[in-house]
Design a protein around this motif. Structure first.
Motif, mmCIF file in Angstrom:
data_model
loop_
_atom_site.group_PDB
_atom_site.id
_atom_site.type_symbol
_atom_site.label_atom_id
_atom_site.label_comp_id
_atom_site.label_asym_id
_atom_site.label_seq_id
_atom_site.Cartn_x
_atom_site.Cartn_y
_atom_site.Cartn_z
ATOM 1 N N TRP A 55 1.217 -1.503 0.066
ATOM 2 C CA TRP A 55 -0.227 0.093 0.257
ATOM 3 C C TRP A 55 1.120 1.530 -0.229
ATOM 4 N N GLN A 56 1.400 2.014 -0.642
ATOM 5 C CA GLN A 56 2.135 3.309 -1.107
ATOM 6 C C GLN A 56 1.492 4.102 -0.901
ATOM 7 N N ILE A 57 2.272 4.318 -0.186
ATOM 8 C CA ILE A 57 2.327 6.192 0.528
ATOM 9 C C ILE A 57 2.204 8.048 -0.796
ATOM 10 N N ILE A 58 1.752 7.999 -1.354
ATOM 11 C CA ILE A 58 1.861 8.690 -2.356
ATOM 12 C C ILE A 58 1.018 9.902 -2.152
ATOM 13 N N GLU A 59 1.769 11.424 -1.535
ATOM 14 C CA GLU A 59 0.791 12.267 -1.494
ATOM 15 C C GLU A 59 0.197 12.898 -2.435
ATOM 16 N N SER A 60 0.053 13.340 -3.740
ATOM 17 C CA SER A 60 -0.782 14.265 -4.810
ATOM 18 C C SER A 60 -1.179 12.172 -5.567
ATOM 19 N N THR A 61 -2.565 12.689 -5.657
ATOM 20 C CA THR A 61 -2.896 11.453 -6.675
ATOM 21 C C THR A 61 -2.822 12.628 -8.757
ATOM 22 N N ASP A 62 -1.353 12.957 -8.839
ATOM 23 C CA ASP A 62 -0.285 13.264 -9.805
ATOM 24 C C ASP A 62 0.378 12.222 -9.932
ATOM 25 N N THR A 63 0.867 12.089 -8.983
ATOM 26 C CA THR A 63 2.305 11.695 -9.070
ATOM 27 C C THR A 63 1.921 9.756 -9.031
ATOM 28 N N LEU B 11 -7.024 4.576 -7.985
ATOM 29 C CA LEU B 11 -8.438 5.338 -8.475
ATOM 30 C C LEU B 11 -8.920 5.838 -9.809
ATOM 31 N N VAL B 12 -9.634 6.160 -10.385
ATOM 32 C CA VAL B 12 -9.892 7.050 -11.858
ATOM 33 C C VAL B 12 -10.839 8.432 -11.642
ATOM 34 N N SER B 13 -10.418 10.115 -11.543
ATOM 35 C CA SER B 13 -10.531 10.663 -11.409
ATOM 36 C C SER B 13 -10.912 11.231 -12.499
ATOM 37 N N PRO B 14 -12.160 12.472 -12.750
ATOM 38 C CA PRO B 14 -12.235 13.246 -14.136
ATOM 39 C C PRO B 14 -11.396 13.708 -14.826
ATOM 40 N N GLU B 15 -10.430 14.193 -14.560
ATOM 41 C CA GLU B 15 -9.550 14.897 -14.781
ATOM 42 C C GLU B 15 -8.072 13.017 -15.807
ATOM 43 N N ASN B 16 -8.391 12.527 -14.757
ATOM 44 C CA ASN B 16 -7.562 11.368 -15.700
ATOM 45 C C ASN B 16 -7.691 10.299 -16.713
ATOM 46 N N PHE B 17 -9.589 10.279 -16.905
ATOM 47 C CA PHE B 17 -10.210 9.254 -17.031
ATOM 48 C C PHE B 17 -10.188 9.363 -18.265
#
Length: 604
Positions: A266-274, A288-294
């Motif tokens: 379970w990687q701890i990644i502080e940014s959804t972009d990263t 998880l897929v957000s509208p920005e990156n769909f």
């Protein structure tokens, strides 16, 4: 270039370039979580991620989502995310008496904890009687099992080592749902042999040691669990590693021990972009897929060897909320500036904000159309949802209506079209959200712009998730925020949000046990009525009658707007094709991506 250099300098340059190239390869390889496995110990694993460090390893004190207990904890029952039905888990069966006041659970034979110790009825009684029903233990689990207007707890009786009976003072329909453990926000069973001593001993302040037991600094080997995985290691700001629990009770139809996969990282990644970058580079198996990156991920689906799953609308609510708490600290200091508190507690002000926010623009611009407008505290997928406009108010985008409401409430505008209150104070407040959630940050920017059109200045301040959570649940030092709650098909799952004394009643929070009590906190009639209706719905076993009661709670919530609901996104996740047996649903743990984690296989 090399032609202009002497031979030795050319040779030095070539060596330097190769050295830099190899260094970069080592850096990127070491940072890639997919390379976490060593050559000495190749085991089946999949890698997923989260945006923040866990705050506790003690499930009784969990107030976040996602959380480690999705992997480590189970209750008496579980929720099947495909069917929405409650199924056996630690309990192989249960029986409800004809008068609906007794519920008897029979545990599976031979259950064990992750350390090999037997799991028996004593652990069930310990979890409920000694932890949940204990007034010194401030667990949110209490809210889900308080019965009736008195808030009494059920009585619990041990029949034998495998059977326990719960006795209720009146019928209590949500209780079975509350037993569904780590697949929802509901109750999981905790180990008596590992935690009993911490309840008996006290710290320097006279509080049970249990309050500080199993924090994130605890050695993982001491965390005893009953779920499919146990915590193997935790490196703050890096990762939590889960290892298969050898004593987990589930087996497949051929008798093989579950779970199939040996390890989860379970990687701890502080940014959804990263997080998206790591997924695209092969470092994560699920995201998880957000509208920005769909759109980006959809184009890469085939080449990246993954599938984007759509589980329909999420069981979540997204909202903006104002701090309505009129309480003061023990030194007399009000939680909220009294001037701002008057604005927030003016109904017309909250309704004006609801009309001022262009939710359709948020849906189009922020969510790329991937979602629906939200107008209810109960999600549309729930069987207790009341269709819109059947007595439930809807706040369409209407800035002129917003201004009219404000003017009628005594507000006014100056020559610069800035909103002032009746005393001439500029209407200005701070709007918070968690900076790691890019979607909320983008929403906040638009809401700030929308409110400026009716003369309100919202100072938008994204901050880390942990800092925001501390303000909401501990210090109460906030004015407004953009947030969300994870729900499910059973509305009583949100009792701790809607009952005035609930642990997540954030818009008018009561100080929890062990914290500084507040002076002068007020609970208005509409707020108390919603709490009473939740009690009434819990007494009713007839589903249609329960639906009618919850319809009243939806009408009150939309009339008085403790939460201004925004957009309900679709539940989307990208999952590597090498993960087999994926059963995707909007309901369940990890927002549906991994609710059946014990069945997931990793193709070699």
């Amino acid at each position: 270039m090399f032609a202009l250099l002497p031979f030795r300098r050319r040779w030095f340059s070539i060596v330097l370039i190769l050295t830099l190239w190899l260094s970069c390869q080592l850096i990127f390889t070491s940072c890639n979580p997919a390379k976490f496995k060593t050559n000495a110990a190749q085991v089946s694993q999949w890698v997923t991620g989260t945006i923040g460090d866990p705050k506790t390893f003690n499930y009784a004190f969990n107030q976040e989502y996602p959380h480690v207990f999705l992997f480590t904890a189970e209750g008496l029952t579980t929720l099947n995310a495909m069917t929405g039905k409650i199924e056996p888990a630690l309990a192989e069966s249960w029986n409800i008496s004809d008068d609906k006041k007794r519920m008897t659970f029979t545990l599976r034979e031979g259950l064990k904890w992750s350390d090999g110790e037997p799991l028996t009825a004593d652990d069930v009684i310990f979890t409920y009687q000694d932890i949940i029903f204990n007034p010194k233990i401030p667990t949110d689990w209490k809210d889900g099992v308080k019965v009736g207007s008195s808030g009494a707890f059920p009585k619990i009786r041990k029949i034998d080592n495998r059977q326990v009976e719960f006795i209720f003072p009146e019928p209590f329909s949500p209780f079975l749902y509350s037993t569904t453990g780590g697949s929802t926000n509901s109750i999981a069973i905790l180990p008596k042999h590992a935690l009993e001593e911490s309840l008996k001993s006290q710290d320097a302040n006279g509080n049970p040691q249990f309050l500080s037991t199993w924090g994130t600094g605890t050695e993982p080997a001491k965390i005893i669990v009953n779920g499919p995985y146990k915590i193997e290691s935790y490196a703050p700001s890096q990762r939590v590693v889960f290892r298969r629990n050898p004593y987990y009770w589930r087996k497949d139809s051929q008798g093989n021990q579950l779970p199939y996969t040996e390890r989860i990282v379970w990687q701890i990644i502080e940014s959804t972009d990263t997080m998206i970058l790591q997924f695209r580079s092969g470092g994560l198996d699920t995201v998880l897929v957000s509208p920005e990156n769909f759109s980006l991920l959809k184009r890469e689906e085939k080449r990246g060897k993954f599938t984007i799953y759509n589980g329909g609308a999420e069981f979540t609510t997204t909202f903006i909320s104002f701090n309505l708490n009129k309480g003061r600290r023990q030194n007399g200091q009000p939680l909220i500036n009294p001037v701002k508190s008057r604005w927030f507690n003016t109904l017309a002000f909250r309704q004006a904000v609801a009309h001022a926010i262009n939710r359709k623009a948020i849906l189009t611009n922020v969510f790329r159309g991937i979602g629906t407008l939200q107008d209810s505290p109960i999600e549309p997928q729930s069987p207790f949802y009341t269709p819109l406009r059947k007595g439930v108010k809807v706040y369409d985008y209407n800035p002129e209506k917003a201004k009219e409401l404000l003017l009628n409430a005594g507000f006014k505008y100056n020559a610069r079209n800035e909103l002032l209150d009746a005393d001439g104070n500029r209407v200005r407040f701070t709007l918070l959200t968690n900076v790691e959630n890019k979607t909320r940050v983008t929403m906040g920017s638009q809401i700030k712009q929308d409110l400026s059109r009716i003369g309100i200045q919202a100072d938008f301040n994204p901050m880390t998730f942990n800092t925001l959570t501390d303000k909401l649940t501990n210090t109460f030092d906030w004015e407004s925020y953009i947030g969300g709650f994870v729900g499910g098909p059973e509305p009583h799952d949100g009792a701790n949000i809607w009952t005035p004394d609930g642990g997540l009643h954030v818009f008018n929070q009561k100080s929890q046990p062990g914290r500084e009590p507040l002076i002068g906190r007020e609970v208005p009639d509409w707020e108390a009525e919603i709490g009473r209706l939740y009690v009434k719905a819990a007494q009713e076993f007839d589903q249609q009658k329960r639906k009618e009661i919850y319809a009243q709670t939806q009408r009150l919530a939309q009339e008085y707007l403790p939460f201004v609901y925004l957009v309900n996104p679709l539940s989307l996740a990208a999952i590597r094709d090498r993960l087999e047996n994926v059963k995707f649903s909007a309901m369940g743990s990890q927002r549906g991506a991994l609710w059946n984690k014990y069945e997931i296989k990793v193709a070699q």
